[in-house]
Scaffold this motif. Structure first.
Motif, PDB file in Angstrom:
ATOM      1  N   LYS A  48      -0.161 109.372  65.136  1.00 41.87           N
ATOM      2  CA  LYS A  48      -1.119 110.479  65.052  1.00 41.87           C
ATOM      3  C   LYS A  48      -1.897 110.603  66.354  1.00 41.87           C
ATOM      4  O   LYS A  48      -2.270 109.607  66.969  1.00 41.87           O
ATOM      5  CB  LYS A  48      -2.109 110.276  63.904  1.00 41.87           C
ATOM      6  CG  LYS A  48      -1.584 110.691  62.558  1.00 41.87           C
ATOM      7  CD  LYS A  48      -2.726 110.805  61.557  1.00 41.87           C
ATOM      8  CE  LYS A  48      -2.208 111.338  60.238  1.00 41.87           C
ATOM      9  NZ  LYS A  48      -3.288 111.477  59.262  1.00 41.87           N
ATOM     10  N   GLU A  52      -6.351 114.582  66.030  1.00 45.14           N
ATOM     11  CA  GLU A  52      -6.061 114.661  64.599  1.00 45.14           C
ATOM     12  C   GLU A  52      -6.844 113.587  63.837  1.00 45.14           C
ATOM     13  O   GLU A  52      -7.433 113.850  62.784  1.00 45.14           O
ATOM     14  CB  GLU A  52      -4.559 114.495  64.379  1.00 45.14           C
ATOM     15  CG  GLU A  52      -4.111 114.723  62.961  1.00 45.14           C
ATOM     16  CD  GLU A  52      -2.597 114.587  62.803  1.00 45.14           C
ATOM     17  OE1 GLU A  52      -2.140 114.731  61.655  1.00 45.14           O
ATOM     18  OE2 GLU A  52      -1.883 114.319  63.789  1.00 45.14           O
ATOM     19  N   THR A  55     -10.665 114.541  63.867  1.00 46.65           N
ATOM     20  CA  THR A  55     -11.001 115.711  63.041  1.00 46.65           C
ATOM     21  C   THR A  55     -10.770 115.455  61.557  1.00 46.65           C
ATOM     22  O   THR A  55     -11.413 116.086  60.720  1.00 46.65           O
ATOM     23  CB  THR A  55     -10.209 116.960  63.497  1.00 46.65           C
ATOM     24  OG1 THR A  55      -8.815 116.664  63.461  1.00 46.65           O
ATOM     25  CG2 THR A  55     -10.622 117.379  64.893  1.00 46.65           C
ATOM     26  N   GLU A  56      -9.892 114.522  61.227  1.00 46.16           N
ATOM     27  CA  GLU A  56      -9.618 114.213  59.815  1.00 46.16           C
ATOM     28  C   GLU A  56     -10.532 113.134  59.256  1.00 46.16           C
ATOM     29  O   GLU A  56     -10.625 112.982  58.039  1.00 46.16           O
ATOM     30  CB  GLU A  56      -8.161 113.780  59.639  1.00 46.16           C
ATOM     31  CG  GLU A  56      -7.171 114.905  59.813  1.00 46.16           C
ATOM     32  CD  GLU A  56      -5.728 114.439  59.664  1.00 46.16           C
ATOM     33  OE1 GLU A  56      -5.497 113.222  59.461  1.00 46.16           O
ATOM     34  OE2 GLU A  56      -4.829 115.291  59.758  1.00 46.16           O
ATOM     35  N   SER A  58     -13.407 111.320  57.661  1.00 51.43           N
ATOM     36  CA  SER A  58     -14.532 111.783  56.854  1.00 51.43           C
ATOM     37  C   SER A  58     -15.817 111.092  57.283  1.00 51.43           C
ATOM     38  O   SER A  58     -15.799 110.040  57.911  1.00 51.43           O
ATOM     39  CB  SER A  58     -14.251 111.542  55.373  1.00 51.43           C
ATOM     40  OG  SER A  58     -14.066 110.170  55.140  1.00 51.43           O
TER      41      SER A  58
END
Length: 122
Positions: A48, A52, A55-56, A58
């Motif tokens: 990844k 990515e 931004t993913e 949490s």
């Protein structure tokens, strides 16, 4: 030389209890942050992209959790140190001796005692 502890405790006892609670909470928060960091690492190793991953992720972010823990420990530790210094002074321990015990300057102990509303002497 042991001084009797009042039945209802004292400010130093309460500060130490809060520090212990903060340490426990911090350990749990750091455990969660570590698990999340391990997942990020595994995802990165799986290919990844950093964008990515970031931004993913949490909230709170791993780094936010760490910052929160550090701030909490610093606050609780400072309160404990201040109350411990005041407790020692109430037991007639000199500021110079407290400074040596804490590994800080006499001026730092005086500042702690002033924060606590305690007069700093000798």
């Amino acid at each position: 030389m042991t001084a009797p502890v009042p039945a209802d405790g004292d400010a130093a006892v309460r500060a130490l209890e809060e520090l212990i609670s903060c340490i426990d909470d911090s350990a749990e928060e750091l455990r969660r942050a570590r698990v999340r960091a391990e997942h990020l690492l595994a995802d990165r190793r799986a290919g990844k992209a950093w964008l990515e991953l970031v931004t993913e992720e949490s909230r709170p972010l791993v780094v936010e959790s760490i910052s929160t823990v550090l701030a909490s420990l610093a606050g609780a530790g400072h309160t404990w140190r201040r109350e411990e210094a005041a407790a020692l002074q109430r037991e007639k321990i000199s500021i110079n001796r407290i400074a040596v015990l804490f590994g800080v300057t006499r001026q730092r102990i005086s500042a702690l005692l002033k924060e606590n509303g305690t007069t700093a002497t000798g």
